[in-house]
Write an enzyme that holds these catalytic residues in place. Structure first.
Site, PDB file in Angstrom:
ATOM      1  CB  SER A 124      -0.952   0.013   1.200  1.00 46.12           C
ATOM      2  OG  SER A 124      -0.241  -0.052   2.413  1.00 46.12           O
ATOM      3  CG  HIS A 125       2.109   3.205   2.412  1.00 42.13           C
ATOM      4  ND1 HIS A 125       1.136   2.376   2.912  1.00 42.13           N
ATOM      5  CD2 HIS A 125       1.655   4.470   2.590  1.00 42.13           C
ATOM      6  CE1 HIS A 125       0.142   3.099   3.402  1.00 42.13           C
ATOM      7  NE2 HIS A 125       0.431   4.376   3.215  1.00 42.13           N
ATOM      8  CG  ASP A 154      -3.989  -2.198   2.624  1.00 44.08           C
ATOM      9  OD1 ASP A 154      -3.346  -2.521   1.602  1.00 44.08           O
ATOM     10  OD2 ASP A 154      -3.511  -2.264   3.768  1.00 44.08           O
TER      11      ASP A 154
HETATM   12  P1  NDP Z   1      -1.025  -4.239   8.788  1.00 43.31           P
HETATM   13  O1  NDP Z   1      -2.325  -4.383   9.489  1.00 43.31           O
HETATM   14  O2  NDP Z   1      -0.812  -4.956   7.526  1.00 43.31           O
HETATM   15  O3  NDP Z   1       0.159  -4.680   9.764  1.00 43.31           O
HETATM   16  C1  NDP Z   1       0.349  -4.033  10.980  1.00 43.31           C
HETATM   17  C2  NDP Z   1       1.494  -4.667  11.749  1.00 43.31           C
HETATM   18  O4  NDP Z   1       1.068  -5.941  12.234  1.00 43.31           O
HETATM   19  C3  NDP Z   1       2.733  -4.917  10.921  1.00 43.31           C
HETATM   20  O5  NDP Z   1       3.855  -4.692  11.708  1.00 43.31           O
HETATM   21  C4  NDP Z   1       2.597  -6.399  10.536  1.00 43.31           C
HETATM   22  O6  NDP Z   1       3.842  -7.039  10.311  1.00 43.31           O
HETATM   23  C5  NDP Z   1       1.929  -6.964  11.759  1.00 43.31           C
HETATM   24  N1  NDP Z   1       1.092  -8.115  11.484  1.00 43.31           N
HETATM   25  C6  NDP Z   1       0.184  -8.257  10.507  1.00 43.31           C
HETATM   26  N2  NDP Z   1      -0.432  -9.458  10.605  1.00 43.31           N
HETATM   27  C7  NDP Z   1       0.117 -10.077  11.670  1.00 43.31           C
HETATM   28  C8  NDP Z   1      -0.086 -11.349  12.289  1.00 43.31           C
HETATM   29  N3  NDP Z   1      -0.969 -12.213  11.833  1.00 43.31           N
HETATM   30  N4  NDP Z   1       0.668 -11.660  13.371  1.00 43.31           N
HETATM   31  C9  NDP Z   1       1.580 -10.789  13.858  1.00 43.31           C
HETATM   32  N5  NDP Z   1       1.812  -9.577  13.305  1.00 43.31           N
HETATM   33  C10 NDP Z   1       1.089  -9.225  12.241  1.00 43.31           C
HETATM   34  O7  NDP Z   1      -0.682  -2.672   8.576  1.00 43.31           O
HETATM   35  P2  NDP Z   1      -1.691  -1.477   8.361  1.00 43.31           P
HETATM   36  O8  NDP Z   1      -2.616  -1.884   7.273  1.00 43.31           O
HETATM   37  O9  NDP Z   1      -2.258  -1.044   9.637  1.00 43.31           O
HETATM   38  O10 NDP Z   1      -0.713  -0.349   7.818  1.00 43.31           O
HETATM   39  C11 NDP Z   1      -0.093  -0.522   6.557  1.00 43.31           C
HETATM   40  C12 NDP Z   1       0.901   0.566   6.306  1.00 43.31           C
HETATM   41  O11 NDP Z   1       0.240   1.792   6.052  1.00 43.31           O
HETATM   42  C13 NDP Z   1       1.884   0.852   7.435  1.00 43.31           C
HETATM   43  O12 NDP Z   1       3.191   0.761   6.910  1.00 43.31           O
HETATM   44  C14 NDP Z   1       1.571   2.270   7.851  1.00 43.31           C
HETATM   45  O13 NDP Z   1       2.699   3.022   8.279  1.00 43.31           O
HETATM   46  C15 NDP Z   1       1.024   2.847   6.557  1.00 43.31           C
HETATM   47  N6  NDP Z   1       0.216   4.024   6.817  1.00 43.31           N
HETATM   48  C16 NDP Z   1       0.765   5.253   6.584  1.00 43.31           C
HETATM   49  C17 NDP Z   1       0.047   6.397   6.860  1.00 43.31           C
HETATM   50  C18 NDP Z   1       0.648   7.743   6.699  1.00 43.31           C
HETATM   51  O14 NDP Z   1      -0.003   8.727   7.031  1.00 43.31           O
HETATM   52  N7  NDP Z   1       1.859   7.867   6.200  1.00 43.31           N
HETATM   53  C19 NDP Z   1      -1.328   6.323   7.362  1.00 43.31           C
HETATM   54  C20 NDP Z   1      -1.785   4.973   7.605  1.00 43.31           C
HETATM   55  C21 NDP Z   1      -1.036   3.870   7.322  1.00 43.31           C
HETATM   56  P3  NDP Z   1       4.419  -7.257   8.802  1.00 43.31           P
HETATM   57  O15 NDP Z   1       4.913  -5.914   8.390  1.00 43.31           O
HETATM   58  O16 NDP Z   1       5.492  -8.295   8.932  1.00 43.31           O
HETATM   59  O17 NDP Z   1       3.255  -7.728   7.967  1.00 43.31           O
HETATM   60  O1  PYC Z   2      -2.772   4.393   3.824  1.00 40.01           O
HETATM   61  O2  PYC Z   2      -3.962   5.493   5.299  1.00 40.01           O
HETATM   62  C1  PYC Z   2      -3.055   5.428   4.455  1.00 40.01           C
HETATM   63  C2  PYC Z   2      -2.250   6.641   4.201  1.00 40.01           C
HETATM   64  C3  PYC Z   2      -2.559   7.926   4.492  1.00 40.01           C
HETATM   65  C4  PYC Z   2      -1.501   8.704   4.068  1.00 40.01           C
HETATM   66  C5  PYC Z   2      -0.569   7.880   3.528  1.00 40.01           C
HETATM   67  N1  PYC Z   2      -1.036   6.623   3.644  1.00 40.01           N
END
Ligand code: NDP
Ligand code: PYC
Length: 343
Positions: free
Chosen positions: A54-55, A195
């Protein structure tokens, strides 16, 4: 009658170094300075290499439309201020957060090592990336790091009727003896906005409980969420409290915008949230006692002993190893498009 299935996309592979260079050329060609291009390209290629889909390169279109709209300053030069013995401030100048972190990093580490703890407050910044790349390198240097960044209004606080918070991720990294550092990085929304966009593009439904439509009714349709609906926090009131904390630490404490404070409507194409970011770095050697990294390893061993199969970060480190060994897999058409963008 069975449904026709889409033919699988033809795949291509590119090395991490080549993808980084390609992305650097794209950023420079679309209005960033060479310094900014290097930092963003490394960040985005790292996300793609680690399967942070997603990033990774999925975000290039959003970066470029934001740059073209004049919303974000790709040429900004961050101003680093030594605010106190354990506090560094950076004004990112309306540019990206990652070059601001790069500019302040050595001072932050110096302060963390001398005071035991130091804070980096970045304001006037755009963060459009995964958060783990901002913390993991500190753990590689034996430090513990925690970061929060707020984004754009699209999450309804628990118990409220309308969106206010951003998807507001929290990332944490800690060194661990004899293994990759312990790293997690998670949006405080039930699902990252990226996502939802990917699901909408693929025509897939989301799991239950991720979001609501424009009438506030629960929906699994990503297009309904993106078209006037909103996301929910993960874990009800608990995720909502963490999201509120992120707004306070990433915006109120840094001098950045809350997720609801900026107005990008005059910049069609703008996608990068103009907010703030906080990073806290701790030097665990100051704690005395048994080495922190050995204690981390002990905790992981006990977690494994009670049956844990997968630590946060495991999937990513595995994807990284595969990408480094075999090249980063990308749909051939997407790689061709990136090459076109690089000119
Ligand atoms: P996920 O829900 O995919 O994963 C969250 C964390 O949980 C990760 O560290 C992942 O490890 C771990 N994980 C996932 N599944 C399991 C499992 N079954 N058991 C144990 N650990 C697990 O991430 P999100 O969808 O919440 O976020 C995705 C990305 O979006 C992130 O990198 C976040 O920084 C980014 N984001 C950025 C924003 C911004 O403003 N810049 C805003 C919102 C999100 P692993 O990495 O190994 O899968
Ligand atoms: O995936 O929620 C997100 C997000 C917001 C800004 C960058 N990524």
């Amino acid at each position: 009658m069975s449904q026709p299935t889409a033919a699988p996309a033809e795949m291509a592979a590119i090395s991490f170094a080549d993808l980084t260079l390609l992305l650097q050329q794209i950023f420079e060609r679309h209005g960033t300075s060479s310094d900014v291009a290097k930092v963003l390209a490394y960040n985005c290629a790292s996300a793609q290499r680690d399967g942070s889909h997603s990033h990774g390169v999925f975000r290039i279109a959003g970066y470029l439309s934001s740059l073209a709209s004049g919303w974000v300053n790709g040429q900004a030069v961050p101003k680093v201020e030594d605010a106190a013995s354990g506090f560094v401030r950076v004004d990112a100048g309306g540019g990206f957060a990652q070059p601001a972190l790069a500019a302040a990093r050595s001072l932050l580490i110096e302060k963390a090592r001398s005071a035991g703890i130091a804070v980096l407050a970045i304001r006037n910044s755009h963060h459009f990336a995964a958060l783990w790349p901002d913390v993991e390198p500190f753990a590689d240097e034996g430090l513990v790091a925690l970061s929060v960044v707020n984004s754009m209004t699209c999450v309804v606080p628990h118990g409220a009727q309308r969106p206010l918070f951003g998807t507001n991720p929290i990332a944490f990294a800690a060194p661990r003896a004899g293994g990759e550092p312990i790293v997690f990085d998670l949006a405080t929304s039930a699902i990252a906005h990226g996502d939802v966009q990917i699901a909408a593009r693929k025509g897939e439904l989301l799991p239950e409980g991720m979001g609501v439509d424009s009438q506030g009714q629960p929906t699994r349709d990503p297009k309904a969420i993106l078209g006037g609906g909103a996301l929910l926090p993960f874990g009800g009131h608990k995720g909502s409290a963490l999201s509120m904390m992120v707004e306070l630490l990433a915006a109120a404490l840094t001098g950045g915008n809350f997720s609801f404070e900026f107005d990008w409507t005059q910049h069609p194409g703008a996608q990068t949230p103009w907010t703030g970011q906080l990073i806290i770095v701790i030097d665990p050697s100051k704690a005395g006692g048994a080495g922190f990294a050995s204690r981390s390893e002990e905790l992981v061993r006990h977690m494994r002993e009670v049956g844990l199969q997968r630590m946060p970060g495991d999937r990513r480190f595995q994807e990284r190893a595969t990408s480094l060994a075999q090249g980063i897999a990308l749909p051939a058409a997407e790689l061709a498009r990136l090459r076109e963008l690089a000119g």
